[in-house]
Design a protein around this motif. Structure first.
Motif, short mmCIF file in Angstrom:
data_model
loop_
_atom_site.label_atom_id
_atom_site.label_comp_id
_atom_site.label_asym_id
_atom_site.label_seq_id
_atom_site.Cartn_x
_atom_site.Cartn_y
_atom_site.Cartn_z
N ILE A 1 2.25 2.08 -3.52
CA ILE A 1 1.26 2.76 -4.37
C ILE A 1 1.07 4.20 -3.91
CG2 ILE A 1 -1.14 2.75 -5.15
CD1 ILE A 1 0.72 0.51 -6.28
N LYS A 2 1.06 4.42 -2.61
CA LYS A 2 0.92 5.78 -2.08
C LYS A 2 2.04 6.68 -2.60
CE LYS A 2 2.45 6.58 2.11
NZ LYS A 2 3.50 7.63 2.03
N ALA B 1 -5.48 4.65 -7.63
CA ALA B 1 -4.73 3.61 -6.92
C ALA B 1 -4.75 2.27 -7.67
CB ALA B 1 -5.29 3.44 -5.52
N PHE C 1 0.83 -1.20 0.00
CA PHE C 1 0.00 0.00 0.00
C PHE C 1 0.87 1.25 0.00
CE2 PHE C 1 -2.53 -3.27 2.24
CZ PHE C 1 -3.67 -3.28 1.43
N PRO D 1 -4.93 4.61 -0.73
CA PRO D 1 -4.08 3.51 -0.29
C PRO D 1 -3.38 3.77 1.04
CG PRO D 1 -3.17 4.60 -2.24
CD PRO D 1 -4.57 5.10 -2.06
N ARG E 1 -3.70 1.22 4.07
CA ARG E 1 -2.46 0.74 4.67
C ARG E 1 -2.42 1.04 6.16
NH1 ARG E 1 1.82 3.47 6.43
NH2 ARG E 1 3.83 2.38 6.62
#
Length: 306
Positions: free
Chosen positions: A38-39, A59, A35, A282, A286
């Motif tokens: 992706i962030k 995302a 996560f 995300p 997360r």
């Protein structure tokens, strides 16, 4: 009778907090790193030029493109540096918090108020921010290089082979100070973020327990409290984290941003307020999952150590 606060310190408790924080940190990283990748990709992608689309439209698009281009291993890119250190960072976070708890207790074992836990979280955040900054920088530069490679950004003209390669290039470009690029926003993230997280965690535990004695709470309650506490961290400081990320992936020789406030102004000018919340989805997923795992692992380990 006056009790010297130093009598509340016990080396056994320090080692228990260190060990429990280490286990909690490892659990947090394993659950949360994809996560986080992706962030950072969403945070660091440049604003689209006129007539052009963003590299990632969201995302799920970032996940699909990452897996298509790099395989599932791409979701764990940059994990080497935090894997080697995040357990240590959490060990520091929880042990400093534990020692601050000892200072604030009226007597050994006395429960603390929510306000006192908030203060302990803030103090622990100061300690961990200094240690976290170089780790975050290395992680972010590895995670973002695929995003920036096709954008014309000079930052990622170099393709890093791993955490050690990032550190070597940074040291060659900017010396030791280069590893602490973004320290100001890192500190601005960790201090209020950890104050919120530990305050909310304690408040929820006391709410679930019906009082200050939370020793009998079950694992389900700890998971919920830990997950929501993690969410409170990011809700309170997310724009600061975006600023930190763009500064840490910025070029050393030809920087786009001259500092924290300059980065904030430029993001706002080019993308508006929404630019400060890139990757928010995300990050929140997360934070809930990773911190639920972290706090549960910490509490279970700490309890097993007596």
């Amino acid at each position: 009778m006056f009790t010297d606060p130093r009598q509340n310190f016990k080396m056994g408790d320090v080692w228990k907090d260190l060990a429990s924080g280490t286990v909690g940190g490892a659990a947090q990283l394993i659950v949360g790193h994809p996560f986080d990748t992706i962030k950072v990709k969403l945070q660091s992608q440049p604003a689209a030029a006129p007539g052009q689309a963003l590299k990632y439209v969201g995302a799920m698009d970032a996940v699909k493109q990452t897996i298509a281009g790099e395989g599932s291993r791409g979701l764990y890119k940059g994990m080497g540096a935090p894997l080697a250190t995040v357990a240590g960072l959490n060990a520091v976070l929880f042990s400093v918090r534990g020692q601050l708890e000892s200072l604030l207790r009226s007597e050994p074992g006395a429960p603390l108020t929510v306000k006192q836990q908030t203060v302990c979280g803030a103090g622990a955040g100061v300690a961990v921010a200094v240690l976290a900054c170089p780790v975050e920088l290395i992680k972010c530069r590895l995670q973002a290089q695929g995003t920036l490679a096709g954008s014309g950004a000079t930052t990622m003209a170099i393709r890093y082979g791993g955490p050690g390669d990032v550190a070597r290039h940074v040291l060659q470009s900017a010396g030791i100070r280069g590893l602490f690029k973004g320290l100001v926003p890192t500190m601005a993230r960790e201090v209020p973020g950890n104050a919120a997280m530990f305050g909310v965690y304690e408040a929820l535990k006391q709410l679930f327990a019906g009082g200050q004695d939370t020793s009998s709470l079950g694992r389900g309650s700890l998971v919920v409290a830990g997950g929501l506490a993690g969410a409170s961290f990011w809700l309170s400081v997310y724009p600061t984290d975006v600023v930190k990320s763009v500064i840490q992936v910025d070029d050393y020789k030809n920087p786009k941003y001259s500092g924290t406030l300059d980065a904030l102004r430029k993001i706002m000018a080019s993308e508006g307020t929404k630019g400060l919340y890139k990757g928010f989805g995300p990050a929140m997923v997360r934070s809930v999952a990773a911190n639920a795992a972290c706090f549960l692992a910490y509490e279970v380990t700490r309890s097993s150590l007596g």
